[in-house]
Write an enzyme that holds these catalytic residues in place. Structure first.
Site, PDB file in Angstrom:
ATOM      1  N   ASP A 263       0.795  -1.243   0.000  1.00  0.00           N
ATOM      2  CA  ASP A 263       0.000   0.000   0.000  1.00  0.00           C
ATOM      3  C   ASP A 263       0.819   1.281   0.000  1.00  0.00           C
ATOM      4  OD1 ASP A 263       0.732   0.359   2.753  1.00  0.00           O
ATOM      5  OD2 ASP A 263      -1.210   1.334   3.106  1.00  0.00           O
ATOM      6  N   GLU A 264       2.147   1.198  -0.180  1.00  0.00           N
ATOM      7  CA  GLU A 264       2.886   2.458  -0.183  1.00  0.00           C
ATOM      8  C   GLU A 264       4.054   2.433  -1.152  1.00  0.00           C
ATOM      9  OE1 GLU A 264       5.233   3.414   3.376  1.00  0.00           O
ATOM     10  OE2 GLU A 264       4.748   1.417   4.120  1.00  0.00           O
TER      11      GLU A 264
HETATM   12  P1  TTP Z   1      -0.213   0.690   7.035  1.00  0.00           P
HETATM   13  O1  TTP Z   1      -0.062   1.608   5.854  1.00  0.00           O
HETATM   14  O2  TTP Z   1       0.796   0.813   8.122  1.00  0.00           O
HETATM   15  O3  TTP Z   1      -1.621   0.909   7.704  1.00  0.00           O
HETATM   16  P2  TTP Z   1      -3.035   1.172   7.043  1.00  0.00           P
HETATM   17  O4  TTP Z   1      -2.930   1.401   5.566  1.00  0.00           O
HETATM   18  O5  TTP Z   1      -3.977   0.094   7.438  1.00  0.00           O
HETATM   19  O6  TTP Z   1      -3.521   2.490   7.765  1.00  0.00           O
HETATM   20  P3  TTP Z   1      -2.959   3.974   7.587  1.00  0.00           P
HETATM   21  O7  TTP Z   1      -1.869   3.941   6.566  1.00  0.00           O
HETATM   22  O8  TTP Z   1      -4.138   4.772   7.150  1.00  0.00           O
HETATM   23  O9  TTP Z   1      -2.473   4.365   8.934  1.00  0.00           O
HETATM   24  O10 TTP Z   1      -0.217  -0.809   6.549  1.00  0.00           O
HETATM   25  C1  TTP Z   1      -0.803  -1.202   5.310  1.00  0.00           C
HETATM   26  C2  TTP Z   1      -1.440  -2.562   5.471  1.00  0.00           C
HETATM   27  O11 TTP Z   1      -0.480  -3.511   5.907  1.00  0.00           O
HETATM   28  C3  TTP Z   1      -2.544  -2.594   6.504  1.00  0.00           C
HETATM   29  O12 TTP Z   1      -3.804  -2.210   5.965  1.00  0.00           O
HETATM   30  C4  TTP Z   1      -2.519  -4.010   6.983  1.00  0.00           C
HETATM   31  C5  TTP Z   1      -1.073  -4.462   6.808  1.00  0.00           C
HETATM   32  N1  TTP Z   1      -0.376  -4.462   8.114  1.00  0.00           N
HETATM   33  C6  TTP Z   1      -0.281  -5.668   8.811  1.00  0.00           C
HETATM   34  O13 TTP Z   1      -0.738  -6.706   8.337  1.00  0.00           O
HETATM   35  N2  TTP Z   1       0.347  -5.678  10.026  1.00  0.00           N
HETATM   36  C7  TTP Z   1       0.868  -4.548  10.603  1.00  0.00           C
HETATM   37  O14 TTP Z   1       1.408  -4.599  11.729  1.00  0.00           O
HETATM   38  C8  TTP Z   1       0.758  -3.307   9.884  1.00  0.00           C
HETATM   39  C9  TTP Z   1       1.301  -2.029  10.480  1.00  0.00           C
HETATM   40  C10 TTP Z   1       0.121  -3.327   8.648  1.00  0.00           C
HETATM   41 MG    MG Z   2      -1.466   2.688   4.781  1.00  0.00          MG
END
Ligand code: TTP
Ligand code: MG
Length: 361
Positions: free
Chosen positions: A106-107
């Site tokens: 996602d990034e």
């Molecule tokens: P993140 O980008 O850290 O979190 P997010 O997109 O859910 O929320 P936001 O960015 O708005 O704060 O992580 C992306 C995805 O990765 C998240 O949706 C689920 C997964 N993930 C895990 O499986 N375990 C974890 O500990 C983290 C931080 C993320």
């Molecule tokens: Mg995210």
């Protein structure tokens, strides 16, 4: 020549939860938790912003999340759906620059220094990317814009969700000074504690330490800390692409037929593939087996698991399941293969795994 770079960091909001809320309308506007069941030893992978109001966050034991918000909806992850959304956003990135570096599903960092789109305005390009993501995937992204990776990443977190934040070259150094050490991306928990013990709480504190001392305490990373405490980070956005799959296979000198023999070979292939995945600091969610019969007819069977694939979980149930509707035991087999895909960086999952193993709730 102006050598200031233009870097965008894009990070999807509540990624797994947002995909679930998009695909199932009855989850919308509700506290939604993606991860382990509330009565399990599992943890929260992520949760919707509605759930975050209750203090729930990633890596929290699901049982604790349940106590904080008993009315929350708990769902298992659907990695295939997240992979699809991830592929879609990467296609959009490619429309804006050839130079982007995915960090996880996602990034990504995008280098738009040489782009002429939107009169070369990185902020307008970030806005356009957010809009394209919204139009094409019905998901929301936050963007950070700055002159290096370190600041762009921090910027994308500032106005989340649906954020867009710019840190200009003139603001960079002052911005870092007031930043708490826990907010420094790349400074892990252990280092952060070590810094606290040395009295370093903010960027300003970090800046006071001479390079030699930083190198003494933090080794190679010392130079990086010296730079970022001054708003300097010269790491390039690298075009490295996350591998899509890792596979191994074996062709037998003599065909095999007995089911148990096939299973034993699949197990050792799986262990070999898992070792390769681990060497690359990755983890996998999808397991595919390939069977080539004596007459060269080839079939594949695939399964995506909600958790990461380990030798223990896959061997006990999944391999047996995958060969169920095949001719194993009836037809001779000349080749077997195992492919692991839906790969992700291990660092993203380690915490998740550890919490799962050690949570006592
Ligand atoms: P993140 O980008 O850290 O979190 P997010 O997109 O859910 O929320 P936001 O960015 O708005 O704060 O992580 C992306 C995805 O990765 C998240 O949706 C689920 C997964 N993930 C895990 O499986 N375990 C974890 O500990 C983290 C931080 C993320
Ligand atoms: Mg995210």
């Amino acid at each position: 020549m102006n050598s200031t770079r233009k870097i965008i960091h894009i990070d999807m909001d509540a990624f797994f939860a947002a995909v679930e809320q998009r695909d199932f309308s009855h989850y919308r506007n509700k506290p939604l938790i993606v991860g382990g069941a509330p009565n399990s030893r599992g943890v929260v992978a992520t949760c919707s912003y509605e759930a975050r109001q209750y203090g729930i966050h990633s890596a929290m034991p699901s049982s604790q999340a349940y106590r904080l918000c008993p009315q929350a909806i708990f769902v298992e992850p659907r990695f295939e759906a997240y992979q699809q959304a991830s592929t879609a956003i990467r296609k959009i990135f490619a429309d804006y620059t050839d130079l982007f570096e995915p960090l996880s599903l996602d990034e990504a960092y995008l280098d738009v220094s040489n782009s002429c789109l939107h009169q070369g305005s990185a902020t307008l390009i970030a806005k356009a990317i957010k809009e394209a993501i919204k139009q094409e995937t019905r998901l929301i992204a936050s963007a950070g814009v700055s002159y290096n990776k370190f600041l762009a990443k921090i910027a994308s977190d500032i106005n989340k969700p649906d954020g867009l934040y710019l840190i200009t070259p003139t603001q960079g150094a002052d911005f870092v000074e007031q930043l708490a050490i826990e907010k420094f991306h790349g400074v892990g928990k252990a280092t952060s504690l070590k810094m606290q013990a040395l009295g370093i709480k903010t960027g300003k504190d970090l800046k006071q330490l001479p390079l030699e001392m930083l190198q003494h305490y933090f080794g190679k990373a010392g130079l990086h800390y010296y730079g970022i405490s001054r708003g300097i980070d010269n790491r390039p956005v690298s075009n490295y692409r996350i591998r899509k799959s890792i596979g191994v296979e074996v062709t037998f000198q003599q065909d095999i037929k007995i089911k148990q023999e096939v299973l034993t070979h699949l197990q050792s292939l799986l262990e070999k593939a898992l070792r390769k995945v681990a060497e690359k600091q990755l983890v996998a969610h999808t397991l595919t087996i390939k069977i080539k019969y004596h007459d060269f007819v080839q079939i594949t069977r695939s399964r995506t698991l909600p958790h990461i694939i380990t030798a223990a979980t896959a061997i006990s149930t999944t391999l047996e399941d995958l060969i169920k509707n095949t001719d194993i035991g009836r037809r001779n087999v000349r080749l077997l293969g195992i492919t692991l895909s839906s790969l992700e960086n291990k660092s993203r999952q380690t915490h998740f795994q550890q919490m799962d193993l050690f949570s006592d709730c």
